[in-house]
Design a protein around this motif. Structure first.
Motif, PDB file in Angstrom:
ATOM      1  N   GLN A  83     -10.015 -15.238  28.456  1.00 20.69           N
ATOM      2  CA  GLN A  83     -10.384 -14.976  29.846  1.00 20.69           C
ATOM      3  C   GLN A  83     -11.336 -13.787  29.934  1.00 20.69           C
ATOM      4  O   GLN A  83     -12.445 -13.858  29.453  1.00 20.69           O
ATOM      5  CB  GLN A  83      -9.138 -14.826  30.709  1.00 20.69           C
ATOM      6  CG  GLN A  83      -8.352 -16.121  30.804  1.00 20.69           C
ATOM      7  CD  GLN A  83      -7.140 -16.001  31.672  1.00 20.69           C
ATOM      8  OE1 GLN A  83      -6.657 -14.918  31.974  1.00 20.69           O
ATOM      9  NE2 GLN A  83      -6.612 -17.141  32.088  1.00 20.69           N
ATOM     10  N   ASP A  84     -10.905 -12.673  30.515  1.00 20.49           N
ATOM     11  CA  ASP A  84     -11.792 -11.526  30.707  1.00 20.49           C
ATOM     12  C   ASP A  84     -11.724 -10.509  29.570  1.00 20.49           C
ATOM     13  O   ASP A  84     -12.352  -9.453  29.642  1.00 20.49           O
ATOM     14  CB  ASP A  84     -11.458 -10.812  32.023  1.00 20.49           C
ATOM     15  CG  ASP A  84     -11.780 -11.671  33.226  1.00 20.49           C
ATOM     16  OD1 ASP A  84     -12.674 -12.531  33.109  1.00 20.49           O
ATOM     17  OD2 ASP A  84     -11.143 -11.482  34.280  1.00 20.49           O
ATOM     18  N   TYR A 133     -13.121  -5.350  28.301  1.00 23.88           N
ATOM     19  CA  TYR A 133     -12.429  -6.017  29.390  1.00 23.88           C
ATOM     20  C   TYR A 133     -13.333  -6.010  30.613  1.00 23.88           C
ATOM     21  O   TYR A 133     -13.802  -4.956  31.049  1.00 23.88           O
ATOM     22  CB  TYR A 133     -11.095  -5.332  29.711  1.00 23.88           C
ATOM     23  CG  TYR A 133     -10.319  -6.083  30.748  1.00 23.88           C
ATOM     24  CD1 TYR A 133      -9.667  -7.273  30.407  1.00 23.88           C
ATOM     25  CD2 TYR A 133     -10.260  -5.649  32.061  1.00 23.88           C
ATOM     26  CE1 TYR A 133      -8.967  -7.990  31.364  1.00 23.88           C
ATOM     27  CE2 TYR A 133      -9.567  -6.359  33.017  1.00 23.88           C
ATOM     28  CZ  TYR A 133      -8.927  -7.534  32.657  1.00 23.88           C
ATOM     29  OH  TYR A 133      -8.243  -8.257  33.599  1.00 23.88           O
ATOM     30  N   TYR A 134     -13.573  -7.184  31.167  1.00 23.44           N
ATOM     31  CA  TYR A 134     -14.448  -7.348  32.324  1.00 23.44           C
ATOM     32  C   TYR A 134     -13.606  -7.176  33.595  1.00 23.44           C
ATOM     33  O   TYR A 134     -12.986  -8.108  34.073  1.00 23.44           O
ATOM     34  CB  TYR A 134     -15.131  -8.714  32.285  1.00 23.44           C
ATOM     35  CG  TYR A 134     -16.077  -8.829  31.118  1.00 23.44           C
ATOM     36  CD1 TYR A 134     -17.429  -8.579  31.277  1.00 23.44           C
ATOM     37  CD2 TYR A 134     -15.612  -9.155  29.849  1.00 23.44           C
ATOM     38  CE1 TYR A 134     -18.308  -8.658  30.208  1.00 23.44           C
ATOM     39  CE2 TYR A 134     -16.477  -9.238  28.767  1.00 23.44           C
ATOM     40  CZ  TYR A 134     -17.812  -8.984  28.957  1.00 23.44           C
ATOM     41  OH  TYR A 134     -18.669  -9.049  27.894  1.00 23.44           O
ATOM     42  N   VAL A 135     -13.576  -5.948  34.104  1.00 22.11           N
ATOM     43  CA  VAL A 135     -12.816  -5.634  35.313  1.00 22.11           C
ATOM     44  C   VAL A 135     -13.414  -6.384  36.498  1.00 22.11           C
ATOM     45  O   VAL A 135     -12.712  -7.006  37.290  1.00 22.11           O
ATOM     46  CB  VAL A 135     -12.820  -4.111  35.570  1.00 22.11           C
ATOM     47  CG1 VAL A 135     -12.063  -3.763  36.840  1.00 22.11           C
ATOM     48  CG2 VAL A 135     -12.245  -3.371  34.376  1.00 22.11           C
ATOM     49  N   LYS A 136     -14.702  -6.318  36.628  1.00 23.51           N
ATOM     50  CA  LYS A 136     -15.519  -7.068  37.587  1.00 23.51           C
ATOM     51  C   LYS A 136     -16.711  -7.580  36.799  1.00 23.51           C
ATOM     52  O   LYS A 136     -16.986  -7.086  35.706  1.00 23.51           O
ATOM     53  CB  LYS A 136     -16.017  -6.151  38.731  1.00 23.51           C
ATOM     54  CG  LYS A 136     -14.931  -5.518  39.546  1.00 23.51           C
ATOM     55  CD  LYS A 136     -14.407  -6.493  40.547  1.00 23.51           C
ATOM     56  CE  LYS A 136     -13.398  -5.794  41.475  1.00 23.51           C
ATOM     57  NZ  LYS A 136     -12.764  -6.737  42.362  1.00 23.51           N
ATOM     58  N   PRO A 137     -17.454  -8.527  37.310  1.00 23.15           N
ATOM     59  CA  PRO A 137     -18.629  -8.992  36.553  1.00 23.15           C
ATOM     60  C   PRO A 137     -19.631  -7.876  36.260  1.00 23.15           C
ATOM     61  O   PRO A 137     -20.356  -7.927  35.283  1.00 23.15           O
ATOM     62  CB  PRO A 137     -19.250 -10.049  37.471  1.00 23.15           C
ATOM     63  CG  PRO A 137     -18.129 -10.527  38.324  1.00 23.15           C
ATOM     64  CD  PRO A 137     -17.224  -9.336  38.506  1.00 23.15           C
ATOM     65  N   TRP A 138     -19.635  -6.818  37.061  1.00 22.36           N
ATOM     66  CA  TRP A 138     -20.581  -5.720  36.890  1.00 22.36           C
ATOM     67  C   TRP A 138     -19.950  -4.465  36.283  1.00 22.36           C
ATOM     68  O   TRP A 138     -20.622  -3.465  36.061  1.00 22.36           O
ATOM     69  CB  TRP A 138     -21.221  -5.366  38.234  1.00 22.36           C
ATOM     70  CG  TRP A 138     -20.212  -5.094  39.309  1.00 22.36           C
ATOM     71  CD1 TRP A 138     -19.653  -6.005  40.161  1.00 22.36           C
ATOM     72  CD2 TRP A 138     -19.619  -3.836  39.613  1.00 22.36           C
ATOM     73  NE1 TRP A 138     -18.749  -5.388  40.985  1.00 22.36           N
ATOM     74  CE2 TRP A 138     -18.706  -4.037  40.663  1.00 22.36           C
ATOM     75  CE3 TRP A 138     -19.763  -2.549  39.116  1.00 22.36           C
ATOM     76  CZ2 TRP A 138     -17.946  -3.029  41.228  1.00 22.36           C
ATOM     77  CZ3 TRP A 138     -19.001  -1.530  39.682  1.00 22.36           C
ATOM     78  CH2 TRP A 138     -18.114  -1.780  40.713  1.00 22.36           C
ATOM     79  N   THR A 174     -12.800   7.130  17.479  1.00 16.90           N
ATOM     80  CA  THR A 174     -12.413   6.195  18.530  1.00 16.90           C
ATOM     81  C   THR A 174     -13.340   6.432  19.720  1.00 16.90           C
ATOM     82  O   THR A 174     -13.636   7.583  20.053  1.00 16.90           O
ATOM     83  CB  THR A 174     -10.948   6.426  18.944  1.00 16.90           C
ATOM     84  OG1 THR A 174     -10.120   6.223  17.805  1.00 16.90           O
ATOM     85  CG2 THR A 174     -10.538   5.471  20.042  1.00 16.90           C
ATOM     86  N   VAL A 175     -13.786   5.360  20.327  1.00 16.54           N
ATOM     87  CA  VAL A 175     -14.690   5.442  21.470  1.00 16.54           C
ATOM     88  C   VAL A 175     -14.038   4.707  22.644  1.00 16.54           C
ATOM     89  O   VAL A 175     -13.633   3.553  22.510  1.00 16.54           O
ATOM     90  CB  VAL A 175     -16.058   4.797  21.139  1.00 16.54           C
ATOM     91  CG1 VAL A 175     -16.990   4.886  22.332  1.00 16.54           C
ATOM     92  CG2 VAL A 175     -16.674   5.442  19.912  1.00 16.54           C
ATOM     93  N   LEU A 176     -13.941   5.381  23.780  1.00 16.12           N
ATOM     94  CA  LEU A 176     -13.421   4.783  25.013  1.00 16.12           C
ATOM     95  C   LEU A 176     -14.466   4.971  26.100  1.00 16.12           C
ATOM     96  O   LEU A 176     -14.978   6.082  26.289  1.00 16.12           O
ATOM     97  CB  LEU A 176     -12.117   5.457  25.440  1.00 16.12           C
ATOM     98  CG  LEU A 176     -10.949   5.327  24.474  1.00 16.12           C
ATOM     99  CD1 LEU A 176      -9.790   6.203  24.933  1.00 16.12           C
ATOM    100  CD2 LEU A 176     -10.514   3.883  24.358  1.00 16.12           C
ATOM    101  N   GLY A 177     -14.787   3.885  26.797  1.00 16.26           N
ATOM    102  CA  GLY A 177     -15.831   4.020  27.799  1.00 16.26           C
ATOM    103  C   GLY A 177     -15.847   2.902  28.815  1.00 16.26           C
ATOM    104  O   GLY A 177     -15.032   1.977  28.778  1.00 16.26           O
ATOM    105  N   ALA A 178     -16.826   3.010  29.709  1.00 17.34           N
ATOM    106  CA  ALA A 178     -17.039   1.992  30.737  1.00 17.34           C
ATOM    107  C   ALA A 178     -18.532   1.881  31.009  1.00 17.34           C
ATOM    108  O   ALA A 178     -19.256   2.873  30.934  1.00 17.34           O
ATOM    109  CB  ALA A 178     -16.296   2.348  32.019  1.00 17.34           C
ATOM    110  N   ALA A 179     -18.959   0.665  31.287  1.00 13.17           N
ATOM    111  CA  ALA A 179     -20.356   0.397  31.634  1.00 13.17           C
ATOM    112  C   ALA A 179     -20.379  -0.292  32.990  1.00 13.17           C
ATOM    113  O   ALA A 179     -19.646  -1.253  33.216  1.00 13.17           O
ATOM    114  CB  ALA A 179     -21.014  -0.485  30.580  1.00 13.17           C
TER     115      ALA A 179
END
Length: 139
Positions: A30-31, A69-74, A98-103
């Motif tokens: 899924q996502d 993980y695709y929280v929203k499409p954007w 370790t790398v933690l991030g968001a785009a």
């Protein structure tokens, strides 16, 4: 005959004979997108950084595993674990982090990224703990 001056700097050019073998895998549910890769390699005839005439066989092993993980499409959150081990003769080095991030895709061709990079090996000379903020434009 002629003379040859040993004090004159010269460029030593040799082909580095290296080999790499590896694989990768990906699983999407899924996502959630999970993927990773590993590579094992060796240089049979590398050029030493200290002495270009010194020849020591190098070996490396590297791998990473990442989950997006695709929280929203954007909006995409991600985490990655990566490691590199390098050795030749008496010298060994490596990176483990370790790398933690968001785009966030703000508009078409505009992306904002924020990520924490945590050094899990404890040697801050190679990869210090950092926070990276990026704004990408692709036109």
């Amino acid at each position: 005959g002629g003379t040859y001056d040993l004090e004159v700097p010269r460029i030593v050019a040799r082909a580095d004979q290296f080999e790499r073998i590896g694989c990768d895998a990906r699983l999407q549910i899924q996502d959630l997108d999970i993927f990773g890769a590993w590579i094992w390699g060796w240089d049979r005839d590398p050029i030493s950084e200290d002495n270009p005439m010194l020849r020591q066989r190098d070996q490396l092993f590297t791998w990473f595993a990442e989950a997006n993980y695709y929280v929203k499409p954007w909006l995409i959150g991600y985490g990655r674990v990566e490691q590199l081990s390098f050795q030749n003769g008496a010298r060994q080095a490596g990176i483990s982090r370790t790398v933690l991030g968001a785009a966030a895709y703000l508009r078409v061709n505009v992306r904002a990224v924020g990520e924490f990079v945590v050094n899990t090996r404890g040697n801050n000379n190679t990869t210090p703990n950092t926070f990276n903020a990026l704004l990408d434009f692709a036109y």
